[in-house]
Design a protein around this motif. Structure first.
Motif, short mmCIF file in Angstrom:
data_model
loop_
_atom_site.label_atom_id
_atom_site.label_comp_id
_atom_site.label_asym_id
_atom_site.label_seq_id
_atom_site.Cartn_x
_atom_site.Cartn_y
_atom_site.Cartn_z
N PHE A 33 55.97 52.20 9.37
CA PHE A 33 54.86 51.60 8.62
C PHE A 33 55.40 50.61 7.59
CE2 PHE A 33 52.22 52.04 4.70
CZ PHE A 33 51.00 51.57 5.17
N GLU A 34 56.39 51.02 6.83
CA GLU A 34 56.99 50.17 5.81
C GLU A 34 57.63 48.93 6.44
OE1 GLU A 34 60.12 50.72 2.09
OE2 GLU A 34 60.37 51.94 3.90
N GLU A 35 58.34 49.14 7.52
CA GLU A 35 59.04 48.04 8.19
C GLU A 35 58.06 46.97 8.70
OE1 GLU A 35 61.93 47.34 12.12
OE2 GLU A 35 60.99 49.29 11.76
N GLN A 36 56.95 47.41 9.29
CA GLN A 36 56.00 46.46 9.85
C GLN A 36 55.32 45.62 8.78
OE1 GLN A 36 56.01 46.04 13.19
NE2 GLN A 36 57.60 47.60 13.00
N LEU A 37 55.03 46.22 7.63
CA LEU A 37 54.42 45.47 6.54
C LEU A 37 55.40 44.47 5.93
CD1 LEU A 37 52.25 47.64 6.98
CD2 LEU A 37 52.00 47.79 4.50
N LEU A 38 56.63 44.92 5.76
CA LEU A 38 57.63 44.04 5.15
C LEU A 38 58.03 42.89 6.07
CD1 LEU A 38 59.93 46.60 3.28
CD2 LEU A 38 58.11 45.15 2.34
N VAL A 73 55.69 39.97 5.15
CA VAL A 73 55.95 39.26 3.89
C VAL A 73 57.25 38.46 3.96
CG1 VAL A 73 54.60 40.84 2.48
CG2 VAL A 73 57.02 41.30 2.81
N LYS A 74 58.23 38.99 4.68
CA LYS A 74 59.48 38.24 4.84
C LYS A 74 59.26 36.99 5.68
CE LYS A 74 62.46 42.31 4.32
NZ LYS A 74 63.33 43.29 5.03
N ALA A 75 58.47 37.12 6.76
CA ALA A 75 58.20 35.98 7.63
C ALA A 75 57.43 34.89 6.90
CB ALA A 75 57.42 36.44 8.86
N HIS A 108 48.50 41.43 8.19
CA HIS A 108 48.55 40.08 7.65
C HIS A 108 48.64 40.16 6.13
CE1 HIS A 108 44.23 41.03 7.52
NE2 HIS A 108 44.12 40.16 6.53
N GLY A 109 49.17 39.11 5.53
CA GLY A 109 49.39 39.13 4.09
C GLY A 109 49.16 37.79 3.43
N THR A 110 48.91 37.83 2.13
CA THR A 110 48.76 36.61 1.33
C THR A 110 49.55 36.78 0.04
OG1 THR A 110 46.73 37.50 0.34
CG2 THR A 110 46.48 36.03 2.23
N ALA A 111 49.98 35.67 -0.52
CA ALA A 111 50.77 35.70 -1.74
C ALA A 111 49.88 36.01 -2.95
CB ALA A 111 51.48 34.37 -1.95
#
Length: 278
Positions: A69-74, A77-79, A112-115
């Protein structure tokens, strides 16, 4: 063939035609805050997601550990180069097939993520006005306590708030008691007591709610209580605030003709920033 916005397309051209999250709201999600490459309150988010999946009888993959779970979220954000401060959402939905009755209980997920502009929690000193939303009510049941993608009530309440010049609305349950805000749990300071509705009233079992309940116990001469809050209690309150994992603590300064102080919410923001800095 399907009709998509007036254009006839091959069914395969639109991935939503069989997506159960889109068709039936058959999905659950978690929204996390990432600070300096670290997921805040990782364990709480992971176990709440697992609990939500179990409640709606989704099959949890064997590899879906907390580390995975942690790996997939990070990865996201790294990408996107937003590891310093980010809001990231993972949506888990049951795989295609069936109507109300699914053909299988296996799942897929989307991250998906946003800054975010800052990675700490800020104390908001602006005017923040709320009122009650009474068009629809939250039911006192287990489904209300998890984060499913069925958020029509919250959407309708958000539109109502915008149309009426409000910053937020407080939502009521089917007993007409105050449960939560559109996007967070609600807390009330009354004298020497800090009160928030119990999860059994239908409020979301919030990750930030859990943190605030623990941190508030560190404030001297403040009794922390989980109890029913009626609309009449709001007029007697000394302080009201909303909590969620992205904002932290949002003080409410005005409800109808009543104005509120912000002493306890200010203390909690300080304690919260001390906690995440450790």
């Amino acid at each position: 063939m399907i009709n998509f916005n007036g254009t006839i397309l091959a069914e395969e051209a639109n991935i939503l035609t069989q997506n159960r999250g889109f068709l039936y709201g058959d999905a659950v999600f978690e929204t996390v805050k990432i600070r300096k490459g670290v997921i805040l309150f990782l364990e709480d988010h992971y176990f709440r997601l697992m609990a939500s999946m179990r409640v709606v009888r989704m099959e949890i993959p064997m590899n879906f550990t907390m580390e995975y779970f942690e790996e997939q979220l990070l990865l996201v954000v790294k990408a996107n180069n937003i590891s310093e401060a980010a809001r990231v959402r993972i949506t888990v939905y049951r795989n295609d097939g069936g109507y109300y009755l699914p053909k299988k209980n296996t799942v897929s997920f989307l991250v998906h993520g946003t800054a975010l502009e800052v990675n700490e929690y800020l104390f908001d000193t602006n005017v923040y006005e709320v009122d009650l939303f009474k068009d629809f009510y939250i039911t006192k049941q287990l489904l209300s306590s998890i984060k499913s993608t069925n958020r029509l009530l919250n959407t309708a309440a958000s539109i109502y708030a915008s149309e009426n010049g409000l910053d937020n609305c407080l939502l009521l349950n089917d007993s007409k008691n105050v449960v939560e805000a559109i996007q967070g749990n609600v807390f009330m300071v009354l004298g020497t007591k800090l009160i928030t509705p119990p999860v059994s009233e239908g409020c979301l079992n919030g990750v930030m709610r859990k943190q605030i309940l623990a941190l508030a116990k560190k404030i001297e001469n403040l009794e922390v209580v989980e109890a029913v809050i009626s609309p009449f209690d709001l007029q007697k309150a000394d302080e009201l605030f909303i909590t969620n994992v992205i904002k932290g603590v949002q003080p409410i300064t005005k409800y109808r003709k009543k104005s509120f102080q912000t002493k306890v919410s200010c203390q909690l923001v300080e304690l919260l920033n001390e906690q995440i800095a450790l």
